[in-house]
Design a protein around this motif. Structure first.
Motif, PDB file in Angstrom:
ATOM      1  N   ARG A 263       0.840  -1.114   0.154  1.00 13.16           N
ATOM      2  CA  ARG A 263       0.143   0.016   0.079  1.00 13.16           C
ATOM      3  C   ARG A 263       0.796   1.228   0.004  1.00 13.16           C
ATOM      4  N   ALA A 264       1.977   1.113  -0.022  1.00 11.98           N
ATOM      5  CA  ALA A 264       2.994   2.268  -0.451  1.00 11.98           C
ATOM      6  C   ALA A 264       3.307   2.955   1.032  1.00 11.98           C
ATOM      7  N   PHE A 265       3.256   2.156   2.028  1.00 10.34           N
ATOM      8  CA  PHE A 265       3.484   2.769   3.337  1.00 10.34           C
ATOM      9  C   PHE A 265       4.939   2.537   3.512  1.00 10.34           C
ATOM     10  N   PRO A 266       5.798   3.233   3.824  1.00  4.50           N
ATOM     11  CA  PRO A 266       7.239   2.955   4.138  1.00  4.50           C
ATOM     12  C   PRO A 266       7.654   2.350   5.310  1.00  4.50           C
ATOM     13  N   ALA A 267       7.590   0.850   5.287  1.00  9.14           N
ATOM     14  CA  ALA A 267       7.611   0.219   6.192  1.00  9.14           C
ATOM     15  C   ALA A 267       8.896  -0.785   6.474  1.00  9.14           C
ATOM     16  N   GLU A 268       9.482  -0.928   7.544  1.00 10.23           N
ATOM     17  CA  GLU A 268      10.411  -1.901   7.868  1.00 10.23           C
ATOM     18  C   GLU A 268       9.900  -2.913   8.848  1.00 10.23           C
ATOM     19  N   THR A 269      10.497  -4.094   8.887  1.00 13.85           N
ATOM     20  CA  THR A 269      10.292  -5.334   9.970  1.00 13.85           C
ATOM     21  C   THR A 269      11.394  -5.399  10.700  1.00 13.85           C
ATOM     22  N   ARG A 279      19.428  -5.947  11.614  1.00 14.93           N
ATOM     23  CA  ARG A 279      18.671  -5.310  12.435  1.00 14.93           C
ATOM     24  C   ARG A 279      19.167  -4.109  12.478  1.00 14.93           C
ATOM     25  N   ASP A 280      20.614  -3.879  12.176  1.00 11.73           N
ATOM     26  CA  ASP A 280      21.421  -2.412  12.293  1.00 11.73           C
ATOM     27  C   ASP A 280      20.821  -1.614  11.012  1.00 11.73           C
ATOM     28  N   ARG A 281      20.872  -2.411   9.760  1.00 10.29           N
ATOM     29  CA  ARG A 281      20.314  -1.712   8.738  1.00 10.29           C
ATOM     30  C   ARG A 281      18.778  -1.218   8.690  1.00 10.29           C
ATOM     31  N   VAL A 282      17.987  -1.899   9.586  1.00  9.67           N
ATOM     32  CA  VAL A 282      16.439  -1.432   9.618  1.00  9.67           C
ATOM     33  C   VAL A 282      16.534  -0.325  10.578  1.00  9.67           C
ATOM     34  N   MET A 283      17.052  -0.532  11.646  1.00  8.89           N
ATOM     35  CA  MET A 283      17.001   0.630  12.677  1.00  8.89           C
ATOM     36  C   MET A 283      17.742   1.907  11.984  1.00  8.89           C
ATOM     37  N   ALA A 284      18.857   1.819  11.131  1.00 11.22           N
ATOM     38  CA  ALA A 284      19.460   3.103  10.750  1.00 11.22           C
ATOM     39  C   ALA A 284      18.241   3.669   9.891  1.00 11.22           C
ATOM     40  N   ARG A 285      17.494   2.880   9.075  1.00 19.15           N
ATOM     41  CA  ARG A 285      16.347   3.537   8.103  1.00 19.15           C
ATOM     42  C   ARG A 285      15.410   4.436   9.253  1.00 19.15           C
ATOM     43  N   PHE A 286      14.968   3.547  10.183  1.00 20.67           N
ATOM     44  CA  PHE A 286      13.955   3.955  10.957  1.00 20.67           C
ATOM     45  C   PHE A 286      14.338   5.223  11.478  1.00 20.67           C
TER      46      PHE A 286
END
Length: 553
Positions: A263-269, A279-286
């Protein structure tokens, strides 16, 4: 401080409770689990919300003989809602033990319970009336029961169940283990314990009220099938600058992350199966704001220190009030304001009331926003952005353009034209859009079926519109299947179908804009590979978002 490992629980149980976010036992758990593992009878006096379900469920699970398919544990509860809640807790705690649990209560077709009993169950959780019904029918034998739990005994007393309880206890072996849990100990409960418990250990836990941050706490009640649609609508309405969305399991995190991305929501898991590098990559983007939404399990979210989280959303309501407090503490930090949102199905109302009692903080119920609400909120947000832009200055390069055009048009027309370019043209069928059916928020289960929302969409190519389909590679769907369904059902040439992107659980397809509504209506009436397609206009991609890579036609 006692840990769950020190209580002597098995590796399988420790893994299950770790995935649920349990970090250390509560006082009632620490004192009760050990005694019940030893086989002792227990009288535990503790308020609801202290973790007492785990206090009796964990030792019961540890002592079950999974080779036997006869009831070995019996839990009596005063209400059907509590019976369901306790049964669900057993399922979660016993995830890696391969055990069968059956909730038994009135108001549910008895044939379903009869089929489950005939297949064999190890744990039965039920209300006294329906349990007695099965005993008298001869469909529930208690001769192999090792443990009986009386949960919320004082409430069962108030509801007049004492005689039923005694009748049920008399059907169980005399050498059984019995555990009685009650917030208060009126004399009839004391007398009951004296007659049916053997040298019980008395455990009294004084409860300190849990505190929660001074943040806005709200909930939406939704039908179970509509949970995702309501979440998407709430996200559109709230427009969080950053939000953590909590799910109970890793599989739910992955599935929800994919649907949000679609749905084009910018989401990471984020969950426990990811490597530290991931995990580090996801948290950096968040943290940098590249991803506005973080979908996570409780375990993965331990120790996160992100100051700018504006919203915490409980996609799955936690089973334990302490976990709720832990979750919502992720927002409203460093003196900032924050919002905690919980999605609640009708069967989870009791959990919500439990959280309110345990925290002493009311949680306000809100109506699910309509599309009209979302549009109005966006307009107000846009106006506020304009005010901030004017206050910030730096408009000189654009003043000359405004002055030149000001000789031909009024300031109001100029501003309206600029807004039209920025916001896009309103749909021609705006009245139909605002009257579109809303997600089901019925008070009771079994209400209206989920209703699909429509959103303004802009195709990636001129003259084309992008559609979202709720089927993907995991359903065995191929691009040819999608083309065939559209051509056959909407009666348009297959060559008119544009690009198709296949993902694991969903797909995108481009169709001519003038035929998009006809295609949506046609696909709602058919299936692909036996699966409903559930078509809808795709949400336009955001600059920071975008779907994950998939197979493209």
């Amino acid at each position: 401080m006692t840990s769950f490992e020190e209580l002597g629980l098995s590796a399988a149980t420790l893994k299950a409770i770790a995935e649920l976010g349990y970090e250390e036992p509560t006082p009632i758990q620490a004192r009760t689990i050990r005694r019940m593992l030893d086989g002792a009878d227990v009288i535990a006096q503790a308020q609801t919300g202290t973790g007492k379900t785990a206090a009796f469920a964990l030792p019961i699970i540890e002592r079950l003989d999974t080779r036997s398919h006869h009831p070995q544990a019996l839990v009596l509860t005063p209400t059907r809602e509590l019976a369901v809640q306790v049964a669900e807790a057993f399922q979660a705690y016993g995830k890696y033990h391969q055990i069968a649990i059956l909730p038994v209560y009135g108001g549910q077709p008895i044939e379903r319970q009869l089929r489950a009993l005939s297949r064999g169950v190890q744990v039965v959780v039920g209300t006294p009336g329906r349990l007695l019904d099965h005993i008298r029918r001869g469909t529930l034998a208690l001769d192999q029961v090792r443990t009986v739990v009386l949960d919320e005994a004082d409430e069962m007393l108030d509801m007049g169940f004492i005689e039923d309880i005694e009748a049920i206890l008399q059907e169980t072996p005399s050498e059984r283990q019995t555990a009685l849990f009650s917030a208060t100990m009126p004399q009839p409960i004391v007398d009951l314990a004296r007659r049916y418990l053997r040298d019980p250990e008395r455990i009294i836990v004084q409860t300190e009220q849990m505190t929660v941050p001074q943040i806005r706490q709200v909930y939406y009640e939704v039908g179970g099938r509509d949970k995702f649609e309501v979440l998407a609508r709430v996200l559109d309405y709230e427009s969080p600058s950053s939000a953590i969305i909590f799910c109970r399991t890793k599989s739910e995190v992955d599935a929800l992350g994919q649907r949000l991305t679609a749905r084009a929501f910018p989401a990471e898991t984020l969950h426990g199966d990811m490597t530290q590098v991931q995990r580090d990559r996801v948290m950096a983007r968040f943290r940098s704001g590249q991803a506005e939404l973080l979908v996570a399990t409780d375990v993965a979210a331990r120790g996160l220190d992100v100051e700018h989280v504006s919203h915490v959303i409980n996609y799955d309501i936690p089973l334990d009030p302490e976990i709720y407090v832990h979750r919502i503490g992720r927002t409203g930090r460093a003196g900032r304001s924050g919002t905690a949102i919980t999605l609640v199905t009708p069967r989870e109302r009791r959990l919500l009331k439990l959280i309110e009692r345990s925290t002493g903080a009311p949680i306000q119920r809100l109506r699910v926003p309509t599309i009209a609400d979302v549009i109005a909120r966006r307009r107000e947000s846009f106006k506020e952005t304009l005010r901030e832009t004017i206050a910030a200055g730096g408009l000189e390069p654009y003043v000359s353009i405004a002055e030149d055009l000001g000789e031909e048009y009024s300031p109001t027309d100029l501003a309206a034209a600029a807004f039209k370019l920025l916001l896009g043209e309103p749909p021609e069928d705006a009245e139909d859009l605002l009257a579109e059916q809303e997600p089901d928020t019925t008070e009771e289960e079994g209400g209206r079926r989920p209703r699909r929302r429509r959103e303004q969409s802009f195709g990636p190519e001129r003259g084309m519109t992008r559609l979202y389909l709720d089927v993907g590679r995991n359903d065995g769907v191929r691009p040819a299947d999608i083309v065939g369904a559209i051509a056959n059902e909407a009666n348009i040439p297959g060559r008119a179908v544009g690009a198709i992107e296949l993902f694991e659980h969903f797909s995108f397809v481009e169709v001519p804009s003038n035929l998009a509504e006809r295609v949506v209506r046609a696909l709602k009436r058919t299936t692909i590979r036996g699966r409903p397609i559930a078509p809808s206009l795709a949400r336009p991609r955001r600059a920071t978002g975008g779907a994950r890579s998939g197979e493209r036609r």
